[in-house]
Design a protein around this motif. Structure first.
Motif, PDB file in Angstrom:
ATOM      1  N   TYR A  38       0.856  -1.077   0.016  1.00 26.75           N
ATOM      2  CA  TYR A  38       0.019   0.039  -0.156  1.00 26.75           C
ATOM      3  C   TYR A  38       0.905   1.207  -0.175  1.00 26.75           C
ATOM      4  N   LEU A  39       0.350   2.301  -0.758  1.00 25.80           N
ATOM      5  CA  LEU A  39       0.941   3.783  -0.435  1.00 25.80           C
ATOM      6  C   LEU A  39       0.307   4.239   0.679  1.00 25.80           C
ATOM      7  N   ALA A  40       0.930   4.572   1.686  1.00 24.66           N
ATOM      8  CA  ALA A  40       0.615   5.170   2.834  1.00 24.66           C
ATOM      9  C   ALA A  40       1.107   6.753   2.995  1.00 24.66           C
ATOM     10  N   GLN A  41       0.179   7.605   3.086  1.00 23.58           N
ATOM     11  CA  GLN A  41       0.448   9.121   3.163  1.00 23.58           C
ATOM     12  C   GLN A  41       0.219   9.425   4.601  1.00 23.58           C
ATOM     13  N   ASP A  42       1.371  10.062   5.245  1.00 25.67           N
ATOM     14  CA  ASP A  42       1.274  10.661   6.428  1.00 25.67           C
ATOM     15  C   ASP A  42       0.313  12.065   6.410  1.00 25.67           C
ATOM     16  N   THR A  43      -0.576  12.013   7.036  1.00 28.39           N
ATOM     17  CA  THR A  43      -1.522  13.319   6.977  1.00 28.39           C
ATOM     18  C   THR A  43      -0.983  14.576   7.226  1.00 28.39           C
ATOM     19  N   ALA A  44       0.097  14.467   8.299  1.00 25.76           N
ATOM     20  CA  ALA A  44       0.643  15.827   8.813  1.00 25.76           C
ATOM     21  C   ALA A  44       1.784  16.245   7.720  1.00 25.76           C
ATOM     22  N   THR A  45       2.622  15.395   7.253  1.00 25.33           N
ATOM     23  CA  THR A  45       3.592  15.745   6.555  1.00 25.33           C
ATOM     24  C   THR A  45       3.401  15.573   4.845  1.00 25.33           C
ATOM     25  N   LEU A  46       2.569  14.992   4.670  1.00 24.70           N
ATOM     26  CA  LEU A  46       2.088  14.571   3.224  1.00 24.70           C
ATOM     27  C   LEU A  46       2.999  13.752   2.490  1.00 24.70           C
ATOM     28  N   LYS A  47       3.880  13.088   3.364  1.00 29.40           N
ATOM     29  CA  LYS A  47       5.082  12.292   2.598  1.00 29.40           C
ATOM     30  C   LYS A  47       4.204  10.773   2.788  1.00 29.40           C
ATOM     31  N   CYS A  48       4.628  10.025   1.434  1.00 28.72           N
ATOM     32  CA  CYS A  48       4.348   8.731   1.254  1.00 28.72           C
ATOM     33  C   CYS A  48       5.358   7.833   1.508  1.00 28.72           C
ATOM     34  N   GLN A  49       4.849   6.495   1.818  1.00 25.37           N
ATOM     35  CA  GLN A  49       5.832   5.524   2.066  1.00 25.37           C
ATOM     36  C   GLN A  49       5.119   4.299   1.709  1.00 25.37           C
ATOM     37  N   ILE A  50       5.915   3.115   1.330  1.00 24.22           N
ATOM     38  CA  ILE A  50       5.200   1.660   0.911  1.00 24.22           C
ATOM     39  C   ILE A  50       5.155   0.891   2.161  1.00 24.22           C
ATOM     40  N   VAL A  51       4.067   0.389   2.488  1.00 22.73           N
ATOM     41  CA  VAL A  51       3.921  -0.369   3.759  1.00 22.73           C
ATOM     42  C   VAL A  51       2.992  -1.962   3.264  1.00 22.73           C
ATOM     43  N   GLU A  52       3.320  -2.751   4.054  1.00 22.71           N
ATOM     44  CA  GLU A  52       2.987  -4.017   3.707  1.00 22.71           C
ATOM     45  C   GLU A  52       1.523  -4.320   4.440  1.00 22.71           C
ATOM     46  N   THR A  53       1.202  -3.684   5.419  1.00 22.18           N
ATOM     47  CA  THR A  53       0.006  -3.656   6.017  1.00 22.18           C
ATOM     48  C   THR A  53      -0.892  -2.553   5.903  1.00 22.18           C
ATOM     49  N   GLN A  54      -2.175  -2.668   5.800  1.00 21.73           N
ATOM     50  CA  GLN A  54      -2.993  -1.575   5.345  1.00 21.73           C
ATOM     51  C   GLN A  54      -3.189  -0.542   6.698  1.00 21.73           C
ATOM     52  N   PRO A  55      -2.980   0.697   6.441  1.00 22.48           N
ATOM     53  CA  PRO A  55      -3.102   1.490   7.915  1.00 22.48           C
ATOM     54  C   PRO A  55      -4.450   1.527   8.398  1.00 22.48           C
ATOM     55  N   ALA A  56      -4.434   1.725   9.904  1.00 22.33           N
ATOM     56  CA  ALA A  56      -5.743   1.381  10.684  1.00 22.33           C
ATOM     57  C   ALA A  56      -6.651   2.671  10.420  1.00 22.33           C
ATOM     58  N   ALA A  57      -7.749   2.438  10.427  1.00 23.44           N
ATOM     59  CA  ALA A  57      -8.610   3.712  10.391  1.00 23.44           C
ATOM     60  C   ALA A  57      -8.375   4.451  11.439  1.00 23.44           C
ATOM     61  N   GLY A  58      -8.561   5.724  11.459  1.00 15.25           N
ATOM     62  CA  GLY A  58      -8.116   6.722  12.487  1.00 15.25           C
ATOM     63  C   GLY A  58      -6.789   6.898  12.718  1.00 15.25           C
ATOM     64  N   SER A  59      -5.870   6.387  11.988  1.00 16.01           N
ATOM     65  CA  SER A  59      -4.471   6.948  12.522  1.00 16.01           C
ATOM     66  C   SER A  59      -4.195   7.865  11.508  1.00 16.01           C
ATOM     67  N   SER A  60      -2.824   8.249  11.653  1.00 14.62           N
ATOM     68  CA  SER A  60      -2.267   9.458  11.025  1.00 14.62           C
ATOM     69  C   SER A  60      -1.587   9.009   9.699  1.00 14.62           C
ATOM     70  N   MET A  61      -1.985   7.919   9.225  1.00 15.06           N
ATOM     71  CA  MET A  61      -1.544   7.549   7.840  1.00 15.06           C
ATOM     72  C   MET A  61      -3.027   7.303   7.210  1.00 15.06           C
ATOM     73  N   LYS A  62      -2.896   7.373   5.633  1.00 11.56           N
ATOM     74  CA  LYS A  62      -3.975   7.010   5.071  1.00 11.56           C
ATOM     75  C   LYS A  62      -3.631   6.268   3.849  1.00 11.56           C
ATOM     76  N   VAL A  63      -4.356   5.539   3.314  1.00 12.29           N
ATOM     77  CA  VAL A  63      -3.791   4.766   1.882  1.00 12.29           C
ATOM     78  C   VAL A  63      -4.218   5.740   0.799  1.00 12.29           C
ATOM     79  N   VAL A  64      -3.255   5.761  -0.143  1.00 17.36           N
ATOM     80  CA  VAL A  64      -3.278   6.495  -1.445  1.00 17.36           C
ATOM     81  C   VAL A  64      -3.651   5.498  -2.548  1.00 17.36           C
ATOM     82  N   GLY A  65      -4.552   5.642  -3.125  1.00 15.45           N
ATOM     83  CA  GLY A  65      -5.052   4.475  -4.200  1.00 15.45           C
ATOM     84  C   GLY A  65      -5.226   3.156  -3.744  1.00 15.45           C
ATOM     85  N   ALA A  66      -5.085   2.209  -4.707  1.00 12.31           N
ATOM     86  CA  ALA A  66      -5.399   0.730  -4.262  1.00 12.31           C
ATOM     87  C   ALA A  66      -4.323   0.042  -3.899  1.00 12.31           C
ATOM     88  N   ALA A  67      -4.434  -1.198  -3.369  1.00  9.35           N
ATOM     89  CA  ALA A  67      -3.410  -2.105  -3.059  1.00  9.35           C
ATOM     90  C   ALA A  67      -2.574  -2.735  -4.471  1.00  9.35           C
TER      91      ALA A  67
END
Length: 83
Positions: free
Chosen positions: A35-64
């Motif tokens: 998944y592409l996960a974007q930090d909502t505070a800094t708007l920086k993205c990184q690749i993660v293997e687990t989908q970020p939890a709802a309500g966290s500071s990370m959000k999924v960008v696009g599809a898996a």
């Protein structure tokens, strides 16, 4: 004779769905997802293997993505991620 024939027809009618073909079941783990996960505070993205939890500071960008290479390509092409 008529009762036996009706009883046989009823048994066949109710048991026929149990002989229907079942879909193949996977054994073991699910295929990996990236998944592409974007930090909502800094708007920086990184690749993660687990989908970020709802309500966290990370959000999924696009599809898996199935492969890490396709996730990296999507990361380079994404315009919403800060560089």
């Amino acid at each position: 004779m008529k009762k036996i024939l009706l009883a046989t027809a009823a048994i066949v009618a109710f048991s026929a769905p149990s002989f229907a073909a079942e879909t193949a079941k996977t054994i073991g783990q699910a295929p990996p997802s990236f998944y592409l996960a974007q930090d909502t505070a800094t708007l920086k993205c990184q690749i993660v293997e687990t989908q970020p939890a709802a309500g966290s500071s990370m959000k999924v960008v696009g599809a898996a993505h199935v492969t890490k290479a396709s996730a990296e390509t999507a990361l380079k092409a994404d315009k919403t991620c800060a560089k």
